[in-house]
Every structure is written in structure tokens, then in C-alpha cells.
Design an enzyme around this catalytic site. Structure first.
Site, PDB file in Angstrom:
ATOM      1  N   ASP A  16       2.916   5.092  -7.259  1.00  0.00           N
ATOM      2  CA  ASP A  16       4.123   4.807  -6.486  1.00  0.00           C
ATOM      3  C   ASP A  16       5.349   4.607  -7.364  1.00  0.00           C
ATOM      4  OD1 ASP A  16       2.925   4.740  -3.844  1.00  0.00           O
ATOM      5  OD2 ASP A  16       1.908   2.936  -4.525  1.00  0.00           O
ATOM      6  N   HIS A  37      -2.478  -2.287 -10.290  1.00  0.00           N
ATOM      7  CA  HIS A  37      -3.365  -1.595  -9.365  1.00  0.00           C
ATOM      8  C   HIS A  37      -4.674  -2.369  -9.297  1.00  0.00           C
ATOM      9  CE1 HIS A  37      -5.930   1.600  -7.673  1.00  0.00           C
ATOM     10  NE2 HIS A  37      -4.805   2.066  -7.158  1.00  0.00           N
ATOM     11  N   HIS A  49       0.867  -1.185   0.000  1.00  0.00           N
ATOM     12  CA  HIS A  49       0.000   0.000   0.000  1.00  0.00           C
ATOM     13  C   HIS A  49       0.905   1.237   0.000  1.00  0.00           C
ATOM     14  CE1 HIS A  49      -3.384   2.496   0.363  1.00  0.00           C
ATOM     15  NE2 HIS A  49      -3.778   2.269   1.595  1.00  0.00           N
TER      16      HIS A  49
END
Length: 321
Positions: free
Chosen positions: A267, A208, A157
Site C-alpha cells: 500500500d 505487515h 486493510h
């Protein structure tokens, strides 16, 4: 705006009990703030809004002081604490508080502000679900937000931005020719087959749970990273990261062969941008928390006041193979 802490809080909760991981310190500090709130268990809209604003304002200060304590007690550096300035923005105060010389440029604060906006909310996700599920039980704000912090710490996460940078550093050392597709594909193939790097079969920053074709946040961030790389003389590293993104998506489809389309997520480039701004890796995930708490608080208020006040209770089905 940045806000001061209760009297003695920094000394007692942060400096006397430093942590190697700032996210754990952040969660513990949030829980401790319960003891300083005379209306801690009041879940009325007005009170929860008050608590939310207080936590949003205090997150950067807690993280900055926790980082200073970590550097001093575990890394042997000088202990330097800076108080926030009320007239500065959140981004400006973050940069000011974590740097010994308090120096930052307008460009750095502007870019960090954009990063905080991109990370502030993302509808349904693991940490938000934790916050909403806990809120549905009627628990206090400090418990619900601390739970969300614990979720965000995970490498699948919020901790993914740090995981990407560690992976990127590893790939820079283990792939000799950063522009050769064949060599890159061979190494990514090994990673996906759990034969290289951390043997998890994961390529961090790729894939994702919701986005498949693209992550709109990642598209915006990639262009920011491209421009900043030119300014900072990091164009070669950016080109390597961009090629890794392209080949990782291609290799994922080839190796997994499950018909699924994947894309990079936010990210993949966020850690690279943070690094170019000169931010230490220890605060990558805390920065995510400083942004995402805005979304957590909004979801908590919605859950408490507009969702019928029914507890979220997931059902499980045991399947025997």
C-alpha cells in the site's frame, strides 16, 4: 471479460441510491445480485464457479458506475456511463469506463494489469478470512463476497492505499525540506507518539502482519513507481516517498523499541502509482477489490469443497487485568 448487468440494475441499485463511498455501493450491489440469481443458494462447485466468474466480471462495471454516480450526485459533475467492451481486458475496460473520454494508453493499461495481478491474492488476510469464515457456514456466494468487501474497505486493510496518499499529501504540506532527514524524523516521531497527523500512532503503509524484512509485492511495485515517476516528472515526489519509507522504518524501531523488524507493504506505493496513472482516489480501494475478488472466490471454493465442511468458529479467552 467485462459483463453487462441485469436489466434495470444500474438504474435501480446504483443511480437511484448513490453512495459517497464506492466500497459501500459495491457491497450493496453484490448483495442485490442475489435477487437476480435463480440458483443463488446452490453451493455446488459448478454453481459457485459460475457465480464467481460473474462477480469477477461485474466488479469493474459496478465500481465504474458507482464512481460515475458519486461524481454526479455528490460532486456536481456530468453523469457519463460507458458500457464495457467484451474484446478488451479487465484493465483496459476499467480505464475506459471511468474516464469521460474513454481514452487510455497501452502503457497505462499494462501497468494497471500488473497492479491487479499484484493485488489479486495474498493467502491469509482479513478479508479472505471473512470470506472463508462466512463460506464455512454454508451461506451464499453473494453474502460471503459482500462481507469480504466490507472488510477490505477498512483503512487498516484495503483502504490503506488511500490512507497512505492522504498521509503523503499531509506530509508534503507539513515538511518543508523533503530531503532533510532530521526534519522528517522529527515529524515521524510526533506521528508515532500520537502527537501529529491523525493521532493514531500509525504510519500508513509501514508494517505487515506477516512480512517483516520485506514485502515482495512492495519491492516490485517500488521499481514500477520509480520508472513511472521518471516518465511523469514526479521524481522529486518519489524521492520524498522513498526517504519517508526509509526513515519511517528506522523511527519505528527506535520509538517502539520492541525488537520487531518492519518493512513497507504494497500500500505504501500503490496509491502513488494509481495517482500517476491519473486514477481518482475514490477508486483506489475498489481497484483492490476488483483484483482481490479472484482470491476470495478461490478461497471460497476451497473452503466449500476441500476443507471438510466444518464451520470456522473462533475461540476467545477473557483475560482480567
Amino acid at each position: 471479460r467485462a459483463r453487462s448487468m441485469p436489466s434495470g440494475f444500474t438504474e435501480d441499485m446504483i443511480l437511484k441510491a448513490p453512495s459517497r463511498n464506492i466500497m459501500n455501493q459495491l457491497a450493496r450491489s453484490v448483495l442485490a445480485l442475489y435477487s437476480y440469481d435463480e440458483s443463488a443458494d446452490d453451493t455446488s462447485l459448478e454453481n459457485v464457479l459460475r457465480q464467481s466468474i460473474g462477480l469477477i466480471a461485474r466488479f469493474p462495471l459496478i465500481a465504474a458506475n458507482a464512481f460515475a454516480a458519486k461524481r454526479h450526485y455528490f460532486d456536481g459533475k456530468s453523469l457519463i456511463l460507458h458500457n464495457p467492451e467484451p474484446e478488451l481486458s479487465v484493465a483496459e475496460n476499467i480505464l475506459r469506463m471511468i474516464r469521460p473520454d474513454k481514452a487510455y494508453t497501452p502503457e497505462e493499461s499494462h501497468l494497471l494489469d500488473l497492479m491487479l495481478i499484484l493485488h489479486a491474492e495474498h493467502s491469509s488476510n482479513n478479508s479472505t478470512f471473512v470470506c472463508r469464515a462466512m463460506s464455512s457456514s454454508g451461506t451464499d456466494t453473494y453474502s460471503a463476497i459482500a462481507g469480504a468487501v466490507g472488510s477490505l474497505k477498512g483503512p487498516l486493510h484495503g483502504g490503506a492505499n488511500l490512507a497512505v496518499m492522504k498521509m503523503f499529501d499531509h506530509l508534503k504540506e507539513n515538511i518543508r525540506h523533503w530531503d532533510k532527514v532530521t526534519e522528517i524524523d522529527q515529524y515521524l516521531n510526533k506521528m508515532l507518539r500520537k502527537e501529529a497527523y491523525d493521532h493514531t500512532g500509525l504510519i500508513y503503509g509501514i508494517g505487515h502482519a506477516v512480512y517483516t524484512i520485506s514485502d515482495p509485492r512492495a519491492i516490485l511495485l517500488k521499481e514500477l513507481a520509480r520508472d513511472l515517476a521518471k516518465e511523469k516528472g514526479k521524481e522529486e515526489e518519489f524521492a520524498f516517498l522513498e526517504l519517508l519509507e526509509e526513515r519511517a522504518i528506522a523511527m519505528f524501531g527506535k520509538i517502539k523499541n520492541n525488537g520487531k523488524t518492519v518493512s513497507s507493504n504494497i500500500d505504501f506505493y500503490s496509491g502513488f502509482v494509481y495517482e500517476m496513472i491519473g486514477l481518482p482516489q475514490e477508486i483506489f480501494t475498489p481497484l483492490f477489490a476488483m483484483a482481490r475478488i479472484v482470491g476470495w472466490c478461490a478461497h471460497r471454493n476451497e473452503e466449500l469443497n476441500f476443507e471438510g465442511k466444518r464451520i470456522i468458529r473462533p475461540a476467545y479467552k477473557n483475560v482480567l487485568e
